[in-house]
Scaffold this motif. Structure first.
Motif, PDB file in Angstrom:
ATOM      1  N   ALA A  50      12.404 -24.834 -11.592  1.00  0.00           N
ATOM      2  CA  ALA A  50      12.098 -23.418 -11.385  1.00  0.00           C
ATOM      3  C   ALA A  50      11.843 -23.124  -9.909  1.00  0.00           C
ATOM      4  N   ASP A  51      11.203 -24.050  -9.180  1.00  0.00           N
ATOM      5  CA  ASP A  51      10.889 -23.768  -7.774  1.00  0.00           C
ATOM      6  C   ASP A  51      12.152 -23.702  -6.908  1.00  0.00           C
ATOM      7  N   LEU A  52      13.261 -24.216  -7.424  1.00  0.00           N
ATOM      8  CA  LEU A  52      14.534 -24.129  -6.688  1.00  0.00           C
ATOM      9  C   LEU A  52      15.473 -23.091  -7.338  1.00  0.00           C
ATOM     10  N   PHE A  53      14.868 -22.189  -8.118  1.00  0.00           N
ATOM     11  CA  PHE A  53      15.625 -21.110  -8.775  1.00  0.00           C
ATOM     12  C   PHE A  53      16.770 -21.679  -9.616  1.00  0.00           C
ATOM     13  N   GLY A  54      16.384 -22.685 -10.449  1.00  0.00           N
ATOM     14  CA  GLY A  54      17.366 -23.339 -11.315  1.00  0.00           C
ATOM     15  C   GLY A  54      17.846 -22.436 -12.443  1.00  0.00           C
ATOM     16  N   GLY A  55      18.691 -23.028 -13.297  1.00  0.00           N
ATOM     17  CA  GLY A  55      19.334 -22.261 -14.366  1.00  0.00           C
ATOM     18  C   GLY A  55      20.707 -21.800 -13.928  1.00  0.00           C
ATOM     19  N   PRO A  56      21.479 -21.230 -14.835  1.00  0.00           N
ATOM     20  CA  PRO A  56      22.867 -20.862 -14.516  1.00  0.00           C
ATOM     21  C   PRO A  56      23.020 -19.597 -13.681  1.00  0.00           C
ATOM     22  N   ARG A  57      21.995 -18.725 -13.661  1.00  0.00           N
ATOM     23  CA  ARG A  57      22.158 -17.377 -13.103  1.00  0.00           C
ATOM     24  C   ARG A  57      22.639 -17.381 -11.657  1.00  0.00           C
ATOM     25  N   TYR A  58      21.959 -18.118 -10.789  1.00  0.00           N
ATOM     26  CA  TYR A  58      22.310 -18.091  -9.360  1.00  0.00           C
ATOM     27  C   TYR A  58      23.341 -19.153  -9.009  1.00  0.00           C
ATOM     28  N   ASP A  59      23.773 -19.888 -10.000  1.00  0.00           N
ATOM     29  CA  ASP A  59      24.621 -21.042  -9.731  1.00  0.00           C
ATOM     30  C   ASP A  59      25.955 -20.900 -10.464  1.00  0.00           C
ATOM     31  N   LEU A  60      26.040 -21.433 -11.679  1.00  0.00           N
ATOM     32  CA  LEU A  60      27.327 -21.444 -12.386  1.00  0.00           C
ATOM     33  C   LEU A  60      27.861 -20.044 -12.631  1.00  0.00           C
ATOM     34  N   LEU A  61      26.976 -19.114 -12.958  1.00  0.00           N
ATOM     35  CA  LEU A  61      27.428 -17.756 -13.295  1.00  0.00           C
ATOM     36  C   LEU A  61      28.115 -17.061 -12.117  1.00  0.00           C
ATOM     37  N   THR A  62      27.841 -17.518 -10.904  1.00  0.00           N
ATOM     38  CA  THR A  62      28.453 -16.839  -9.755  1.00  0.00           C
ATOM     39  C   THR A  62      29.991 -16.860  -9.844  1.00  0.00           C
ATOM     40  N   TYR A  63      30.541 -17.916 -10.438  1.00  0.00           N
ATOM     41  CA  TYR A  63      32.008 -17.998 -10.492  1.00  0.00           C
ATOM     42  C   TYR A  63      32.614 -17.014 -11.505  1.00  0.00           C
ATOM     43  N   PRO A  64      32.154 -17.031 -12.775  1.00  0.00           N
ATOM     44  CA  PRO A  64      32.680 -16.007 -13.692  1.00  0.00           C
ATOM     45  C   PRO A  64      32.456 -14.584 -13.184  1.00  0.00           C
ATOM     46  N   LEU A  65      31.282 -14.376 -12.566  1.00  0.00           N
ATOM     47  CA  LEU A  65      30.975 -13.031 -12.067  1.00  0.00           C
ATOM     48  C   LEU A  65      31.904 -12.642 -10.914  1.00  0.00           C
ATOM     49  N   TRP A  66      32.076 -13.562 -10.005  1.00  0.00           N
ATOM     50  CA  TRP A  66      33.010 -13.307  -8.906  1.00  0.00           C
ATOM     51  C   TRP A  66      34.401 -12.985  -9.469  1.00  0.00           C
ATOM     52  N   PHE A  67      34.844 -13.789 -10.430  1.00  0.00           N
ATOM     53  CA  PHE A  67      36.211 -13.621 -10.932  1.00  0.00           C
ATOM     54  C   PHE A  67      36.376 -12.259 -11.610  1.00  0.00           C
ATOM     55  N   ALA A  68      35.385 -11.874 -12.418  1.00  0.00           N
ATOM     56  CA  ALA A  68      35.477 -10.581 -13.114  1.00  0.00           C
ATOM     57  C   ALA A  68      35.563  -9.438 -12.106  1.00  0.00           C
ATOM     58  N   ARG A  69      34.738  -9.496 -11.065  1.00  0.00           N
ATOM     59  CA  ARG A  69      34.767  -8.420 -10.056  1.00  0.00           C
ATOM     60  C   ARG A  69      36.055  -8.446  -9.250  1.00  0.00           C
ATOM     61  N   TRP A  70      36.520  -9.638  -8.977  1.00  0.00           N
ATOM     62  CA  TRP A  70      37.719  -9.793  -8.167  1.00  0.00           C
ATOM     63  C   TRP A  70      38.932  -9.219  -8.899  1.00  0.00           C
ATOM     64  N   VAL A  71      38.924  -9.301 -10.232  1.00  0.00           N
ATOM     65  CA  VAL A  71      40.033  -8.777 -11.031  1.00  0.00           C
ATOM     66  C   VAL A  71      39.825  -7.303 -11.369  1.00  0.00           C
ATOM     67  N   LEU A  72      38.606  -6.976 -11.822  1.00  0.00           N
ATOM     68  CA  LEU A  72      38.377  -5.643 -12.409  1.00  0.00           C
ATOM     69  C   LEU A  72      37.789  -4.630 -11.438  1.00  0.00           C
ATOM     70  N   GLY A  73      37.259  -5.110 -10.310  1.00  0.00           N
ATOM     71  CA  GLY A  73      36.518  -4.221  -9.417  1.00  0.00           C
ATOM     72  C   GLY A  73      35.052  -4.202  -9.820  1.00  0.00           C
ATOM     73  N   ASP A  74      34.297  -3.297  -9.218  1.00  0.00           N
ATOM     74  CA  ASP A  74      32.854  -3.260  -9.461  1.00  0.00           C
ATOM     75  C   ASP A  74      32.543  -3.087 -10.940  1.00  0.00           C
ATOM     76  N   LEU A  75      31.521  -3.802 -11.385  1.00  0.00           N
ATOM     77  CA  LEU A  75      31.078  -3.669 -12.778  1.00  0.00           C
ATOM     78  C   LEU A  75      29.978  -2.615 -12.804  1.00  0.00           C
ATOM     79  N   VAL A  76      30.204  -1.564 -13.594  1.00  0.00           N
ATOM     80  CA  VAL A  76      29.297  -0.416 -13.529  1.00  0.00           C
ATOM     81  C   VAL A  76      28.255  -0.429 -14.636  1.00  0.00           C
ATOM     82  N   GLU A  77      28.469  -1.237 -15.647  1.00  0.00           N
ATOM     83  CA  GLU A  77      27.532  -1.266 -16.767  1.00  0.00           C
ATOM     84  C   GLU A  77      27.535  -2.685 -17.296  1.00  0.00           C
TER      85      GLU A  77
END
Ligand SMILES: NC(=O)c1ccc[n+]([C@@H]2O[C@H](COP(=O)([O-])OP(=O)(O)OC[C@H]3O[C@@H](n4cnc5c(N)ncnc54)[C@H](OP(=O)(O)O)[C@@H]3O)[C@@H](O)[C@H]2O)c1
Length: 335
Positions: free
Chosen positions: A194-221
């Motif tokens: 926890a002290d290193l902000f573990g978990g998937p949110r700031y780490d693994l999720l960055t890739y799916p999130l990047w990809f979705a935005r890169w394809v679809l544009g800004d996510l509004v909801e």
């Protein structure tokens, strides 16, 4: 747009041709090692200096770097070593600082590098929030300095081919993106802390999130579902799994998933009205994909599956941008 008879070639310039910059590496962990090896083996970029919290750490990193790469790259200079990050960024010979510390330290360490007047490449995520990213962008812009998030996937040849397919309308109207990234980690890994902000949110999720935005544009909801990691996996109780459903301004839907509790297919799919693109796992690394039309016609793309040895593409992109006087080349993952 009719279904093509062949895929476009990647337009990615040869990383060897990128103007050589003198890199200072801030933090000597897992990704820093792979980044430096990729530079030494596939580019003319120079790992000029290494900064660690201890001089011993910097020396050990520099020695191991030379031992691993001297043969592969011919003559290899030993990087200068510093026992503090402050000393590293103050080295007048360093052109660009690569920040490779844990997530929550990206803001102070990127600030340190920019404050010393250096072009700065920050591991993903650039910040923990939009406000942290805004602060860094404002500082870089005020000082006229280059700032980039090291979202290495964005610079891989594979994704340049995907970009051309999207821009050429080969998929038709893009309706949805699905992507997952799940990996098993041992209890000692920083992702469990926890002290290193573990978990998937700031780490693994960055890739799916990047990809979705890169394809679809800004996510509004967006809506998310999170489950904690069981105590047997992370005594710190970091987040274990996160599923995100989101909508883009254009009406596309993203379905994203990341977990530290086990290995998932790590694939990505883009569904369009004319064709579907299925990217092999691990989708965010060098590798292949299949483009399939509704009538069954298929085109296949393949490139060497060199995993993190492909980190040099982002370094070459940064070097070209800095040499051209551009102030950014980054693909933002924090929103
Ligand atoms: N692009 C990618 O594929 C990829 C892959 C993995 C990680 N990353 C990103 O890179 C960053 C670093 O990840 P990593 O896996 O390399 O982590 P890591 O192996 O734990 O290394 C992090 C380094 O940061 C330094 N550090 C400074 N303060 C620290 C502290 N309080 N606790 C621990 N380390 C500290 C340490 O270097 P010194 O001892 O030398 O000071 C340490 O070796 C993360 O933000 C992650 O998102 C990117």
């Amino acid at each position: 747009m009719t279904f093509p008879t062949a895929l476009p070639a990647p337009r990615t310039p040869d990383p060897m041709d990128a103007p050589p910059l003198r890199w200072g590496v801030l933090g000597t962990g897992w990704i820093a090692q792979r980044f430096c090896d990729a530079l030494a083996r596939h580019t003319r970029q120079r790992v000029l200096a290494v900064g660690s919290r201890t001089r011993e750490g910097a020396d050990a990193f520099a020695d191991a770097f030379v031992a691993r790469n001297a043969d592969a790259s011919g003559r290899l200079e030993r990087p200068a070593t510093y026992g503090s990050y402050e000393a590293l960024v103050d080295d007048p010979d360093v052109d660009v600082v690569y920040v490779a510390t844990p997530h929550h330290l990206h803001l102070p360490h990127a600030r340190l590098a920019l404050g010393a007047g250096k072009a700065t490449v920050v591991e993903k995520p650039m910040g923990l929030s939009r406000s942290e990213v805004d602060q860094l962008e404002a500082l870089a812009s005020a000082r006229g300095l280059f700032l980039m998030e090291a979202l290495w996937s964005a610079y891989l040849p594979k994704f340049d081919v995907v970009r051309q397919l999207l821009d050429d309308g080969v998929l038709g109207t893009v309706h949805s993106v699905q992507a997952d990234l799940g990996e098993h980690f041992g209890p000692e890994h920083r992702i469990m802390r926890a002290d290193l902000f573990g978990g998937p949110r700031y780490d693994l999720l960055t890739y799916p999130l990047w990809f979705a935005r890169w394809v679809l544009g800004d996510l509004v909801e967006a809506a998310e579902v999170v489950t904690p990691a069981p105590a047997s996996v992370s005594p710190d109780g970091v987040e274990g799994q996160i599923a995100v459903s989101a909508r883009s301004a254009s009406g596309g839907v993203a379905s994203l998933f990341a977990t530290i509790l086990g290995d998932t297919p790590t694939t990505a799919t883009v569904v369009g009205s004319a064709a579907t693109l299925s990217i092999d796992g691990p989708f965010y690394q060098p590798g292949g994909f299949t483009l399939r039309a509704h009538d069954g016609r298929e085109l296949r793309y393949d490139e060497p599956r060199i995993a993190h040895a492909g980190l040099h593409f982002e370094a070459a992109a940064a070097a070209r941008a800095v040499a051209a006087g551009r102030l950014t080349a980054h693909h933002q993952t924090t929103g």
